[in-house]
Design a protein around this motif. Structure first.
Motif, PDB file in Angstrom:
ATOM      1  N   SER A   1       0.824  -1.211   0.000  1.00 31.41           N
ATOM      2  CA  SER A   1       0.000   0.000   0.000  1.00 31.41           C
ATOM      3  C   SER A   1       0.859   1.262   0.000  1.00 31.41           C
ATOM      4  CB  SER A   1      -0.937  -0.006   1.211  1.00 31.41           C
ATOM      5  OG  SER A   1      -1.748   1.140   1.211  1.00 31.41           O
ATOM      6  N   ALA A   2       1.935   1.265   0.792  1.00 32.12           N
ATOM      7  CA  ALA A   2       2.819   2.432   0.834  1.00 32.12           C
ATOM      8  C   ALA A   2       3.533   2.634  -0.495  1.00 32.12           C
ATOM      9  CB  ALA A   2       3.837   2.279   1.965  1.00 32.12           C
ATOM     10  N   LEU A   3       3.930   1.538  -1.151  1.00 36.99           N
ATOM     11  CA  LEU A   3       4.563   1.649  -2.461  1.00 36.99           C
ATOM     12  C   LEU A   3       3.588   2.226  -3.479  1.00 36.99           C
ATOM     13  CD1 LEU A   3       6.866   1.117  -4.452  1.00 36.99           C
ATOM     14  CD2 LEU A   3       6.058  -1.252  -4.648  1.00 36.99           C
ATOM     15  N   VAL A   4       2.363   1.736  -3.475  1.00 43.94           N
ATOM     16  CA  VAL A   4       1.337   2.260  -4.378  1.00 43.94           C
ATOM     17  C   VAL A   4       1.115   3.749  -4.143  1.00 43.94           C
ATOM     18  CG1 VAL A   4      -1.149   2.193  -4.882  1.00 43.94           C
ATOM     19  CG2 VAL A   4       0.158   0.060  -4.731  1.00 43.94           C
ATOM     20  N   ASP A   5       0.983   4.127  -2.883  1.00 38.22           N
ATOM     21  CA  ASP A   5       0.736   5.537  -2.561  1.00 38.22           C
ATOM     22  C   ASP A   5       1.882   6.421  -3.031  1.00 38.22           C
ATOM     23  OD1 ASP A   5      -1.653   4.792  -1.394  1.00 38.22           O
ATOM     24  OD2 ASP A   5      -0.921   4.957   0.667  1.00 38.22           O
ATOM     25  N   ALA A   6       3.114   5.950  -2.893  1.00 35.66           N
ATOM     26  CA  ALA A   6       4.264   6.740  -3.315  1.00 35.66           C
ATOM     27  C   ALA A   6       4.281   6.926  -4.828  1.00 35.66           C
ATOM     28  CB  ALA A   6       5.561   6.069  -2.843  1.00 35.66           C
ATOM     29  N   VAL A   7       3.962   5.868  -5.573  1.00 35.07           N
ATOM     30  CA  VAL A   7       3.920   5.982  -7.031  1.00 35.07           C
ATOM     31  C   VAL A   7       2.823   6.954  -7.453  1.00 35.07           C
ATOM     32  CG1 VAL A   7       3.537   4.753  -9.190  1.00 35.07           C
ATOM     33  CG2 VAL A   7       4.893   3.679  -7.382  1.00 35.07           C
ATOM     34  N   LEU A   8       1.665   6.841  -6.848  1.00 29.43           N
ATOM     35  CA  LEU A   8       0.561   7.745  -7.181  1.00 29.43           C
ATOM     36  C   LEU A   8       0.914   9.191  -6.842  1.00 29.43           C
ATOM     37  CD1 LEU A   8      -2.444   5.600  -5.900  1.00 29.43           C
ATOM     38  CD2 LEU A   8      -1.915   6.129  -8.290  1.00 29.43           C
ATOM     39  N   ALA A   9       1.628   9.392  -5.739  1.00 26.85           N
ATOM     40  CA  ALA A   9       2.017  10.747  -5.334  1.00 26.85           C
ATOM     41  C   ALA A   9       3.003  11.371  -6.304  1.00 26.85           C
ATOM     42  CB  ALA A   9       2.612  10.724  -3.926  1.00 26.85           C
ATOM     43  N   SER A  10       3.663  10.551  -7.124  1.00 27.43           N
ATOM     44  CA  SER A  10       4.596  11.066  -8.127  1.00 27.43           C
ATOM     45  C   SER A  10       3.882  11.400  -9.438  1.00 27.43           C
ATOM     46  CB  SER A  10       5.710  10.051  -8.385  1.00 27.43           C
ATOM     47  OG  SER A  10       5.229   8.932  -9.114  1.00 27.43           O
ATOM     48  N   SER A  11       2.566  11.397  -9.403  1.00 29.21           N
ATOM     49  CA  SER A  11       1.718  11.714 -10.572  1.00 29.21           C
ATOM     50  C   SER A  11       1.846  10.666 -11.669  1.00 29.21           C
ATOM     51  CB  SER A  11       2.052  13.111 -11.125  1.00 29.21           C
ATOM     52  OG  SER A  11       1.797  14.104 -10.148  1.00 29.21           O
ATOM     53  N   ARG A  12       2.093   9.444 -11.274  1.00 30.74           N
ATOM     54  CA  ARG A  12       2.116   8.319 -12.200  1.00 30.74           C
ATOM     55  C   ARG A  12       0.920   7.411 -11.934  1.00 30.74           C
ATOM     56  NH1 ARG A  12       7.607   9.280 -11.108  1.00 30.74           N
ATOM     57  NH2 ARG A  12       8.919   9.304 -12.984  1.00 30.74           N
ATOM     58  N   GLY A  13       0.502   6.729 -12.977  1.00 26.49           N
ATOM     59  CA  GLY A  13      -0.479   5.681 -12.790  1.00 26.49           C
ATOM     60  C   GLY A  13       0.202   4.439 -12.249  1.00 26.49           C
ATOM     61  N   VAL A  14      -0.572   3.582 -11.604  1.00 26.96           N
ATOM     62  CA  VAL A  14       0.008   2.355 -11.061  1.00 26.96           C
ATOM     63  C   VAL A  14      -0.967   1.203 -11.275  1.00 26.96           C
ATOM     64  CG1 VAL A  14      -0.856   2.828  -8.730  1.00 26.96           C
ATOM     65  CG2 VAL A  14       1.058   1.259  -9.042  1.00 26.96           C
ATOM     66  N   ALA A  15      -0.417   0.074 -11.678  1.00 24.17           N
ATOM     67  CA  ALA A  15      -1.199  -1.150 -11.857  1.00 24.17           C
ATOM     68  C   ALA A  15      -0.521  -2.265 -11.083  1.00 24.17           C
ATOM     69  CB  ALA A  15      -1.293  -1.524 -13.339  1.00 24.17           C
ATOM     70  N   ILE A  16      -1.332  -3.177 -10.551  1.00 25.67           N
ATOM     71  CA  ILE A  16      -0.830  -4.312  -9.782  1.00 25.67           C
ATOM     72  C   ILE A  16      -1.335  -5.583 -10.428  1.00 25.67           C
ATOM     73  CG2 ILE A  16      -0.685  -5.404  -7.515  1.00 25.67           C
ATOM     74  CD1 ILE A  16      -1.620  -2.684  -6.366  1.00 25.67           C
ATOM     75  N   GLU A  17      -0.430  -6.532 -10.655  1.00 28.71           N
ATOM     76  CA  GLU A  17      -0.809  -7.823 -11.215  1.00 28.71           C
ATOM     77  C   GLU A  17      -0.788  -8.855 -10.099  1.00 28.71           C
ATOM     78  OE1 GLU A  17       1.823  -8.549 -14.495  1.00 28.71           O
ATOM     79  OE2 GLU A  17       0.876  -6.996 -15.728  1.00 28.71           O
ATOM     80  N   THR A  18      -1.892  -9.587  -9.939  1.00 31.97           N
ATOM     81  CA  THR A  18      -2.033 -10.486  -8.799  1.00 31.97           C
ATOM     82  C   THR A  18      -2.803 -11.741  -9.168  1.00 31.97           C
ATOM     83  OG1 THR A  18      -2.908 -10.689  -6.535  1.00 31.97           O
ATOM     84  CG2 THR A  18      -4.105  -9.247  -8.040  1.00 31.97           C
ATOM     85  N   SER A  19      -2.514 -12.816  -8.440  1.00 33.47           N
ATOM     86  CA  SER A  19      -3.303 -14.041  -8.568  1.00 33.47           C
ATOM     87  C   SER A  19      -4.595 -13.951  -7.778  1.00 33.47           C
ATOM     88  CB  SER A  19      -2.486 -15.237  -8.053  1.00 33.47           C
ATOM     89  OG  SER A  19      -2.296 -15.137  -6.648  1.00 33.47           O
ATOM     90  N   GLY A  20      -4.694 -12.972  -6.902  1.00 34.71           N
ATOM     91  CA  GLY A  20      -5.887 -12.813  -6.077  1.00 34.71           C
ATOM     92  C   GLY A  20      -5.914 -13.707  -4.859  1.00 34.71           C
ATOM     93  N   ALA A  21      -4.856 -14.473  -4.615  1.00 30.55           N
ATOM     94  CA  ALA A  21      -4.848 -15.417  -3.504  1.00 30.55           C
ATOM     95  C   ALA A  21      -4.635 -14.747  -2.152  1.00 30.55           C
ATOM     96  CB  ALA A  21      -3.764 -16.470  -3.724  1.00 30.55           C
ATOM     97  N   PHE A  22      -4.227 -13.464  -2.153  1.00 29.18           N
ATOM     98  CA  PHE A  22      -3.999 -12.728  -0.923  1.00 29.18           C
ATOM     99  C   PHE A  22      -4.709 -11.380  -1.041  1.00 29.18           C
ATOM    100  CE2 PHE A  22      -0.557 -15.615  -1.763  1.00 29.18           C
ATOM    101  CZ  PHE A  22      -0.417 -16.290  -0.557  1.00 29.18           C
ATOM    102  N   TRP A  23      -5.025 -10.793   0.109  1.00 30.73           N
ATOM    103  CA  TRP A  23      -5.826  -9.577   0.085  1.00 30.73           C
ATOM    104  C   TRP A  23      -5.317  -8.562   1.095  1.00 30.73           C
ATOM    105  CZ3 TRP A  23      -9.026  -6.603  -2.421  1.00 30.73           C
ATOM    106  CH2 TRP A  23      -9.724  -5.611  -1.731  1.00 30.73           C
TER     107      TRP A  23
END
Length: 210
Positions: free
Chosen positions: A92-114
């Motif tokens: 979550s902190a990594l995502v927030d930091a990327v978004l704060a840099s005015s970049r889009g962010v995508a996460i690829e997941t198997s969905g096995a964890f939440w």
């Protein structure tokens, strides 16, 4: 410790990063991106791009800080993949930091964890329960996913997951690459049966970029 200091202090196990490439799969295929690949995944897909099909115990892994990860970003969009990103509470902190840099962010997941992440992050759910029944998709993921990307090996995968698909979530069928001479025609047949779904071709592999 302040939030800023906490973010500066945390590290993540990184398999690799690479910049100024393209997203080759799914909804954002063809768009310029950087990749951050986190290390580790227990699911064990035999065709894992990153090499975790057999556990990946000998694969590269380096603890890296948030600051150095952010400093190397170059593209307007960042893909966080793995491994399995949702394994790590620091996601979550990594995502927030990327978004704060005015970049889009995508996460690829198997969905096995939440875990909860920013609503601004794009989540690509690639379910693998048919490969490893011990790692079913967490129920929240079906609602949270912005797209479904299903790797097709024998054509039976689709029936297992269709009851969970939401009407507004785009579905991409992706031929399993290592047997593509067989799986591409198989996916084309499925698309004739389900014309609202779309083809994902792993464009980066066809054109020979990382």
């Amino acid at each position: 410790m302040t939030r800023q200091n906490a973010l500066q202090a945390f590290t993540l196990p990184i398999h690799e990063t690479f910049q100024q490439t393209i997203q080759g799969e799914g909804y954002w295929s063809g768009t310029p991106v950087d990749f951050i690949r986190l290390a580790g995944c227990p699911v064990g897909c035999p065709w894992c791009d990153t090499g975790y099909g057999d556990g990946g115990t000998d694969l590269p892994r380096q603890l890296r800080g948030l600051g150095e990860l952010m400093a190397e970003l170059k593209s307007p969009r960042v893909v966080i993949s793995g491994g399995e990103p949702f394994l790590y509470p620091q996601l979550s902190a990594l995502v927030d930091a990327v978004l704060a840099s005015s970049r889009g962010v995508a996460i690829e997941t198997s969905g096995a964890f939440w875990q909860e992440i920013s609503a601004s992050a794009w989540v690509t759910l690639s379910p693998k329960q048919h490969v490893s029944p011990r790692y079913p998709v967490q129920s929240q993921m079906w609602t949270r996913a912005n797209e479904i990307k299903l790797v097709v090996s024998d054509g039976t995968e689709l029936a297992q997951y269709q009851p969970y698909f939401l009407p507004a979530t785009p579905v991409f069928l992706q031929p399993e690459w290592t047997d593509r001479d067989r799986t591409v025609p198989l996916v084309l047949t499925l698309l004739r049966q389900y014309p609202s779904y779309r083809l994902s071709l792993q464009l980066h592999k066809w054109i020979g970029v990382e």
